[in-house]
Write a protein that holds these residues in place. Structure first.
Motif, PDB file in Angstrom:
ATOM      1  N   PRO A  84       0.811  -1.225   0.000  1.00 40.86           N
ATOM      2  CA  PRO A  84       0.000   0.000   0.000  1.00 40.86           C
ATOM      3  C   PRO A  84       0.844   1.276   0.000  1.00 40.86           C
ATOM      4  O   PRO A  84       0.351   2.347  -0.333  1.00 40.86           O
ATOM      5  N   THR A  85       2.123   1.172   0.354  1.00 42.73           N
ATOM      6  CA  THR A  85       2.982   2.357   0.414  1.00 42.73           C
ATOM      7  C   THR A  85       3.895   2.494  -0.800  1.00 42.73           C
ATOM      8  O   THR A  85       4.507   3.543  -0.996  1.00 42.73           O
ATOM      9  N   ASP A  86       3.994   1.418  -1.607  1.00 45.98           N
ATOM     10  CA  ASP A  86       4.842   1.454  -2.796  1.00 45.98           C
ATOM     11  C   ASP A  86       4.241   0.507  -3.822  1.00 45.98           C
ATOM     12  O   ASP A  86       4.418  -0.704  -3.737  1.00 45.98           O
ATOM     13  N   ARG A  87       3.531   1.058  -4.794  1.00 50.89           N
ATOM     14  CA  ARG A  87       2.805   0.245  -5.772  1.00 50.89           C
ATOM     15  C   ARG A  87       3.724  -0.638  -6.608  1.00 50.89           C
ATOM     16  O   ARG A  87       3.287  -1.588  -7.234  1.00 50.89           O
ATOM     17  N   ARG A  88       5.024  -0.344  -6.604  1.00 49.20           N
ATOM     18  CA  ARG A  88       5.973  -1.158  -7.376  1.00 49.20           C
ATOM     19  C   ARG A  88       6.403  -2.406  -6.603  1.00 49.20           C
ATOM     20  O   ARG A  88       6.982  -3.319  -7.182  1.00 49.20           O
ATOM     21  N   ALA A  89       6.166  -2.415  -5.317  1.00 46.95           N
ATOM     22  CA  ALA A  89       6.653  -3.511  -4.465  1.00 46.95           C
ATOM     23  C   ALA A  89       5.532  -4.483  -4.105  1.00 46.95           C
ATOM     24  O   ALA A  89       4.368  -4.102  -4.006  1.00 46.95           O
ATOM     25  N   SER A  90       5.929  -5.749  -3.922  1.00 48.32           N
ATOM     26  CA  SER A  90       4.987  -6.777  -3.470  1.00 48.32           C
ATOM     27  C   SER A  90       5.290  -7.137  -2.025  1.00 48.32           C
ATOM     28  O   SER A  90       6.419  -7.003  -1.556  1.00 48.32           O
ATOM     29  N   GLN A  91       4.276  -7.597  -1.334  1.00 49.94           N
ATOM     30  CA  GLN A  91       4.451  -8.093   0.023  1.00 49.94           C
ATOM     31  C   GLN A  91       3.688  -9.405   0.153  1.00 49.94           C
ATOM     32  O   GLN A  91       2.735  -9.651  -0.577  1.00 49.94           O
ATOM     33  N   PHE A  92       4.147 -10.238   1.079  1.00 46.81           N
ATOM     34  CA  PHE A  92       3.611 -11.593   1.196  1.00 46.81           C
ATOM     35  C   PHE A  92       3.088 -11.844   2.603  1.00 46.81           C
ATOM     36  O   PHE A  92       3.654 -11.374   3.586  1.00 46.81           O
ATOM     37  N   SER A  93       2.009 -12.620   2.670  1.00 42.66           N
ATOM     38  CA  SER A  93       1.425 -13.056   3.945  1.00 42.66           C
ATOM     39  C   SER A  93       1.031 -14.511   3.818  1.00 42.66           C
ATOM     40  O   SER A  93       0.864 -15.036   2.707  1.00 42.66           O
ATOM     41  N   LEU A  94       0.873 -15.186   4.961  1.00 41.39           N
ATOM     42  CA  LEU A  94       0.439 -16.576   4.954  1.00 41.39           C
ATOM     43  C   LEU A  94      -1.021 -16.684   4.530  1.00 41.39           C
ATOM     44  O   LEU A  94      -1.852 -15.841   4.884  1.00 41.39           O
ATOM     45  N   THR A  95      -1.327 -17.734   3.796  1.00 36.35           N
ATOM     46  CA  THR A  95      -2.714 -18.087   3.528  1.00 36.35           C
ATOM     47  C   THR A  95      -3.189 -18.993   4.662  1.00 36.35           C
ATOM     48  O   THR A  95      -2.399 -19.412   5.513  1.00 36.35           O
ATOM     49  N   ASP A  96      -4.476 -19.328   4.639  1.00 34.47           N
ATOM     50  CA  ASP A  96      -4.987 -20.274   5.637  1.00 34.47           C
ATOM     51  C   ASP A  96      -4.246 -21.606   5.527  1.00 34.47           C
ATOM     52  O   ASP A  96      -3.900 -22.221   6.535  1.00 34.47           O
ATOM     53  N   LEU A  97      -3.982 -22.047   4.291  1.00 33.69           N
ATOM     54  CA  LEU A  97      -3.254 -23.287   4.082  1.00 33.69           C
ATOM     55  C   LEU A  97      -1.836 -23.201   4.648  1.00 33.69           C
ATOM     56  O   LEU A  97      -1.338 -24.156   5.251  1.00 33.69           O
ATOM     57  N   GLY A  98      -1.193 -22.043   4.473  1.00 33.70           N
ATOM     58  CA  GLY A  98       0.150 -21.844   5.019  1.00 33.70           C
ATOM     59  C   GLY A  98       0.163 -21.914   6.535  1.00 33.70           C
ATOM     60  O   GLY A  98       1.053 -22.515   7.142  1.00 33.70           O
ATOM     61  N   ARG A  99      -0.861 -21.312   7.166  1.00 36.77           N
ATOM     62  CA  ARG A  99      -0.955 -21.349   8.631  1.00 36.77           C
ATOM     63  C   ARG A  99      -1.182 -22.769   9.131  1.00 36.77           C
ATOM     64  O   ARG A  99      -0.613 -23.193  10.127  1.00 36.77           O
TER      65      ARG A  99
END
Length: 197
Positions: A84-99
């Motif tokens: 949300p602070t840099d449209r050129r960058a990606s960020q990653f979070s766990l999915t339910d399956l990952g958790r």
């Protein structure tokens, strides 16, 4: 009052953590799953995490981190979003399956290790708990991953229900695809901190 040389404490901690890691390696068995486990733990600790910060936390090069995160995304274990602070960058979070996957392996580890600690006296368990809390607090405050704008600083280690910081990546710090720091790296700067790459 008796005292212990800090260097002796650090050496003992490195030896114990290495042995513990080997024990977990034997429990999980599959090297690919060990890499996945450690990567998911790092994502969980810093999520939402950018590739560069993941690489620092995982102790890998940025290209290796990019490749690993792409694999986890393909397997449905993490989700990629635009920062949300840099449209050129990606960020990653766990999915339910990952958790679920991470919880599964932590349960296996816990069930295997509990008998050892059940054999301790209540007093010794309290001592171990206090020591882990002190080490956890140190790692939380001195962790080498940068904290910059756009990164939720609360993600950099949060206390568990019992007040002891939850450090999901700690027990598997050597479980990498060959890019982790060696045990020598963890003490080279004299402060017990892992060196950055």
């Amino acid at each position: 009052m008796e005292d212990v040389d800090p260097k002796k404490l650090v050496r003992a901690l490195v030896v114990v953590s290495t042995r513990l890691t080997r024990a977990f390696r034997r429990l999980i068995g599959n090297e690919s799953e060990l890499v996945t486990l450690r990567a998911l733990a790092v994502v969980e600790q810093y999520q939402p995490v950018r590739v560069g910060h993941f690489a620092q936390g995982y102790l890998s090069s940025q290209p290796a981190a990019t490749k690993l995160l792409a694999r986890l995304e393909d397997e449905g274990l993490v989700v990629r979003e635009t920062s949300p602070t840099d449209r050129r960058a990606s960020q990653f979070s766990l999915t339910d399956l990952g958790r679920v996957r991470l919880a599964k392996y932590r349960t296996i580890m816990t069930e295997q290790m509990v008998p050892y600690f059940e054999g301790l006296s209540a007093e010794d368990r309290l001592r171990v708990h206090r020591a882990l809390g002190l080490v956890g607090e140190y790692l939380h405050n001195e962790h080498p991953v940068d904290r910059d704008e756009g990164v939720d600083n609360e993600a950099f280690g949060t206390p568990g229900d019992d007040g002891v910081p939850v450090l999901p990546g700690t027990i598997t710090d050597e479980l990498t695809d060959g890019e982790a720091a060696s045990t020598t790296d963890t003490t080279d700067n004299g402060k017990g901190k892992q060196e950055r790459r």
